[in-house]
Write an enzyme that holds these catalytic residues in place. Structure first.
Site, PDB file in Angstrom:
ATOM      1  CE  LYS A  22      19.500  47.693 -45.500  1.00  0.00           C
ATOM      2  NZ  LYS A  22      18.475  48.237 -46.691  1.00  0.00           N
ATOM      3  CG  ASN A  23      19.269  44.358 -46.664  1.00  0.00           C
ATOM      4  OD1 ASN A  23      18.664  45.085 -46.985  1.00  0.00           O
ATOM      5  ND2 ASN A  23      19.592  43.768 -48.200  1.00  0.00           N
ATOM      6  CB  CYS A 117      18.955  52.565 -52.206  1.00  0.00           C
ATOM      7  SG  CYS A 117      19.653  52.917 -51.281  1.00  0.00           S
ATOM      8  NE  ARG A 122      15.624  48.964 -55.477  1.00  0.00           N
ATOM      9  CZ  ARG A 122      16.772  49.287 -54.384  1.00  0.00           C
ATOM     10  NH1 ARG A 122      16.863  50.525 -54.133  1.00  0.00           N
ATOM     11  NH2 ARG A 122      16.905  48.289 -53.534  1.00  0.00           N
ATOM     12  CG  ASP A 307      23.634  45.152 -50.843  1.00  0.00           C
ATOM     13  OD1 ASP A 307      22.783  44.471 -50.348  1.00  0.00           O
ATOM     14  OD2 ASP A 307      23.645  46.062 -51.826  1.00  0.00           O
ATOM     15  NE  ARG A 399      17.181  53.454 -46.360  1.00  0.00           N
ATOM     16  CZ  ARG A 399      17.027  52.894 -47.459  1.00  0.00           C
ATOM     17  NH1 ARG A 399      17.630  53.405 -47.974  1.00  0.00           N
ATOM     18  NH2 ARG A 399      16.632  51.790 -47.451  1.00  0.00           N
TER      19      ARG A 399
HETATM   20  C1  EPZ Z   1      17.358  44.094 -52.391  1.00  0.00           C
HETATM   21  O1  EPZ Z   1      17.116  44.618 -53.522  1.00  0.00           O
HETATM   22  C2  EPZ Z   1      18.234  44.592 -51.624  1.00  0.00           C
HETATM   23  N1  EPZ Z   1      17.497  45.208 -50.067  1.00  0.00           N
HETATM   24  C3  EPZ Z   1      19.083  45.636 -51.745  1.00  0.00           C
HETATM   25  O2  EPZ Z   1      19.723  46.446 -50.612  1.00  0.00           O
HETATM   26  C4  EPZ Z   1      19.994  44.982 -52.901  1.00  0.00           C
HETATM   27  O3  EPZ Z   1      21.203  45.332 -53.201  1.00  0.00           O
HETATM   28  C5  EPZ Z   1      19.936  43.945 -54.042  1.00  0.00           C
HETATM   29  O4  EPZ Z   1      18.467  42.836 -52.838  1.00  0.00           O
HETATM   30  C6  EPZ Z   1      20.188  42.999 -54.226  1.00  0.00           C
HETATM   31  O5  EPZ Z   1      21.033  41.879 -53.531  1.00  0.00           O
HETATM   32  C7  EPZ Z   1      16.691  45.088 -49.588  1.00  0.00           C
HETATM   33  O6  EPZ Z   1      16.669  43.313 -49.655  1.00  0.00           O
HETATM   34  C8  EPZ Z   1      15.679  45.704 -48.431  1.00  0.00           C
HETATM   35  P1  EPZ Z   1      16.131  42.908 -56.591  1.00  0.00           P
HETATM   36  P2  EPZ Z   1      16.010  44.218 -54.246  1.00  0.00           P
HETATM   37  O7  EPZ Z   1      15.080  42.381 -56.603  1.00  0.00           O
HETATM   38  O8  EPZ Z   1      14.869  43.446 -53.417  1.00  0.00           O
HETATM   39  C9  EPZ Z   1      16.009  43.722 -60.595  1.00  0.00           C
HETATM   40  C10 EPZ Z   1      21.066  47.247 -49.798  1.00  0.00           C
HETATM   41  O9  EPZ Z   1      22.199  48.364 -49.393  1.00  0.00           O
HETATM   42  N2  EPZ Z   1      14.554  43.420 -60.863  1.00  0.00           N
HETATM   43  O10 EPZ Z   1      17.289  41.341 -56.206  1.00  0.00           O
HETATM   44  O11 EPZ Z   1      14.923  45.641 -54.847  1.00  0.00           O
HETATM   45  C11 EPZ Z   1      16.087  44.983 -60.744  1.00  0.00           C
HETATM   46  O12 EPZ Z   1      16.358  46.015 -60.841  1.00  0.00           O
HETATM   47  C12 EPZ Z   1      19.990  47.585 -50.765  1.00  0.00           C
HETATM   48  O13 EPZ Z   1      20.703  46.957 -48.491  1.00  0.00           O
HETATM   49  C13 EPZ Z   1      13.803  43.354 -62.282  1.00  0.00           C
HETATM   50  O14 EPZ Z   1      14.011  43.584 -62.863  1.00  0.00           O
HETATM   51  O15 EPZ Z   1      17.052  43.717 -55.228  1.00  0.00           O
HETATM   52  C14 EPZ Z   1      17.657  44.590 -60.359  1.00  0.00           C
HETATM   53  O16 EPZ Z   1      18.628  44.755 -61.526  1.00  0.00           O
HETATM   54  C15 EPZ Z   1      20.402  48.072 -51.754  1.00  0.00           C
HETATM   55  N3  EPZ Z   1      12.529  43.173 -61.360  1.00  0.00           N
HETATM   56  C16 EPZ Z   1      17.896  42.913 -60.101  1.00  0.00           C
HETATM   57  O17 EPZ Z   1      16.811  42.431 -60.204  1.00  0.00           O
HETATM   58  C17 EPZ Z   1      11.639  42.423 -60.224  1.00  0.00           C
HETATM   59  O18 EPZ Z   1      10.668  42.675 -60.385  1.00  0.00           O
HETATM   60  C18 EPZ Z   1      17.995  42.360 -58.848  1.00  0.00           C
HETATM   61  O19 EPZ Z   1      17.156  43.418 -57.830  1.00  0.00           O
HETATM   62  C19 EPZ Z   1      12.648  42.690 -59.463  1.00  0.00           C
HETATM   63  C20 EPZ Z   1      14.186  42.596 -59.358  1.00  0.00           C
END
Ligand code: EPZ
Length: 420
Positions: A22-23, A117, A122, A307, A399
């Site tokens: 998915k991701n 989610c 986020r 995840d 999803r």
């Molecule tokens: C991706 O989300 C995945 N979603 C999430 O999977 C997954 O949990 C996550 O990566 C971590 O592996 C998709 O790929 C669509 P991040 P993403 O940016 O990209 C902080 C699922 O179940 N952050 O790596 O949104 C953020 O708050 C979903 O498939 C900032 O501070 O995650 C978090 O604490 C749920 N500023 C951390 O980084 C930013 O600009 C990691 O977030 C971006 C992120």
């Protein structure tokens, strides 16, 4: 409305075929907007997030059609930044990848501030930092994000957090920029490598994906004309590995990449489970004893994936002894523990940590899926519990998991999708 009804008590045994990730798919689809031409993408999971993204791409002018059960053919010769998709893009977080692609291709992009989610705040500050470093101006107001640029110039960007989304979005924005862009402290998840491989297949020049330094040499255009197959879903594979342990069953997970699951494999072995990866693209997991307690800390790849945190939470709820999970990625990813406690678990969640006092049994109850992976965890819990479990809000699960109840039923689960 639909719910899943699961009657537990049967160890899950047999084989399960893993779908495309998915991701990866929700990033590769918007990445296709960079192509001035046609491409074919295979092993695409037929899940609601993908179907939603197809509608979003069409709102930008792309022609997209299913040319196989899991194959899409896209013609993105004529695309433009449109505000027609603001409502659609608000529905889930991955829609923000359209920003990087359209900023790169059209020098203008706008999306509705995404939902997705509820795992806590986020933010997108790192995405915006990257776009601005490349020369764009980004305006976030009135529920939408607008990014525009006269031109994009390659530069070096350090990510304060190894963010998956920001790594991919900046990569997308840099593909057609002038010069070279370096992303430092990049995230290394398998789906990031898959997006880079897709883009390189279509004519980009990206090196180092999968490491913490990614270099993108800007090119004039992506001509496409090729086909690409999406990587198997590491998280779906891990979900079924943990289902085997929780139900003390024996499952062979086919069409997966064992190297993507080394942290989970190590944890399963630590808890007394058995894992065989000798066949290359499959993993056999079996467990015929009560798992022992463990300490789990979620981390960016190659650490333990956030995840898979709810899913291993089910195993720890039943383990012998007291376990701890530290969730270092998301502020609010323990909502599922309240649902497990309704089933007889003894879990105390506080901020980014949760303590699991292992119990002998779970008992069926009505429960609610609070997010995609929590929903998958509740299915595993229902398979283990004595009696009947009814899982509501299963749109979250749909999803990211294709035919989830059929895959569990093929393993011997007593599970039905019921309208109500
Ligand atoms: C991706 O989300 C995945 N979603 C999430 O999977 C997954 O949990 C996550 O990566 C971590 O592996 C998709 O790929 C669509 P991040 P993403 O940016 O990209 C902080 C699922 O179940 N952050 O790596 O949104 C953020 O708050 C979903 O498939 C900032 O501070 O995650 C978090 O604490 C749920 N500023 C951390 O980084 C930013 O600009 C990691 O977030 C971006 C992120």
């Amino acid at each position: 409305m639909e719910k899943l009804v699961v009657t537990g008590g049967t160890p899950l045994k047999g084989e399960v075929l893993i779908s495309g990730a998915k991701n990866a798919a929700v990033a590769i689809l918007p990445a296709a907007l960079l192509i001035d031409g046609v491409c074919t993408i295979d092993n695409v999971p037929n899940i609601s997030d993908v179907r939603l993204y197809i509608d979003i791409l069409k709102s930008f002018g792309a022609k997209v059609e299913w040319t196989g059960e899991h194959e899409l053919t896209l013609d993105t010769t004529h695309v433009s930044a449109s505000d027609k998709s603001l409502e659609l893009t608000r529905k889930f977080r991955a829609s923000y990848y359209s920003l990087g692609s359209l900023l790169s291709r059209c020098k203008l992009a706008q999306v509705g501030i995404p939902g997705g989610c509820n795992l806590g705040a986020r933010p997108m500050d790192l995405h915006i930092k990257g776009f601005e470093a490349l020369g764009a101006t980004v305006d976030v107001s009135q529920g939408k994000i607008i990014a525009k640029a006269d031109k994009l110039e390659g530069t070096s960007i350090y990510l304060d957090i190894a963010s998956v989304g920001a790594t991919i979005n900046i990569m997308l924005a840099a593909v057609l920029a002038n010069g070279t862009t370096i992303i430092d402290n990049a995230a290394k998840e398998p789906h990031i490598v898959d997006v880079a491989n897709f883009l390189n297949t279509m004519g980009a020049d990206i090196r180092g994906a999968g490491t913490d330094i990614i270099k993108i040499h800007g090119v004039e255009k992506l001509t496409g004309g090729k086909s690409y197959s999406v990587v198997p879903d590491q998280i779906e594979a891990g979900t079924f590995m943990l289902a085997a342990v929780a139900t003390r069953g024996d499952i062979t997970i086919k069409n997966c990449i064992p190297e993507h699951l080394e942290s989970l494999t190590a944890k399963i072995l630590e808890m007394g489970g058995n894992v065989d990866i000798s066949s290359g693209d499959e993993i056999r997991v079996w467990c015929n004893t009560r798992p022992s307690k463990a300490i789990v800390k979620t981390l960016p790849h190659p650490g333990f994936p956030t995840d898979l945190q709810p899913q291993i939470g089910v195993v720890l709820a039943l383990a012998d002894g007291t376990s701890i999970i530290n969730e270092s990625i998301w502020e609010s990813r323990f909502q599922y523990t309240a649902e497990l406690n309704n089933m007889g678990a003894k879990i105390t969640a506080q901020g980014k940590s949760a303590i699991f006092e292992g119990v002998e049994n779970l008992y069926g109850a009505p429960v609610h899926s609070t997010d995609l992976r929590a929903g998958a965890a509740l299915i595993i819990a229902g398979c283990v519990a004595k009696g009947k479990t009814e899982i509501y809000n299963i749109e979250h699960i749909d999803r990211g998991y294709e035919n989830i109840e059929k895959k569990f039923r093929l393993l011997g689960a007593n599970i039905e999708r019921v309208s109500y």
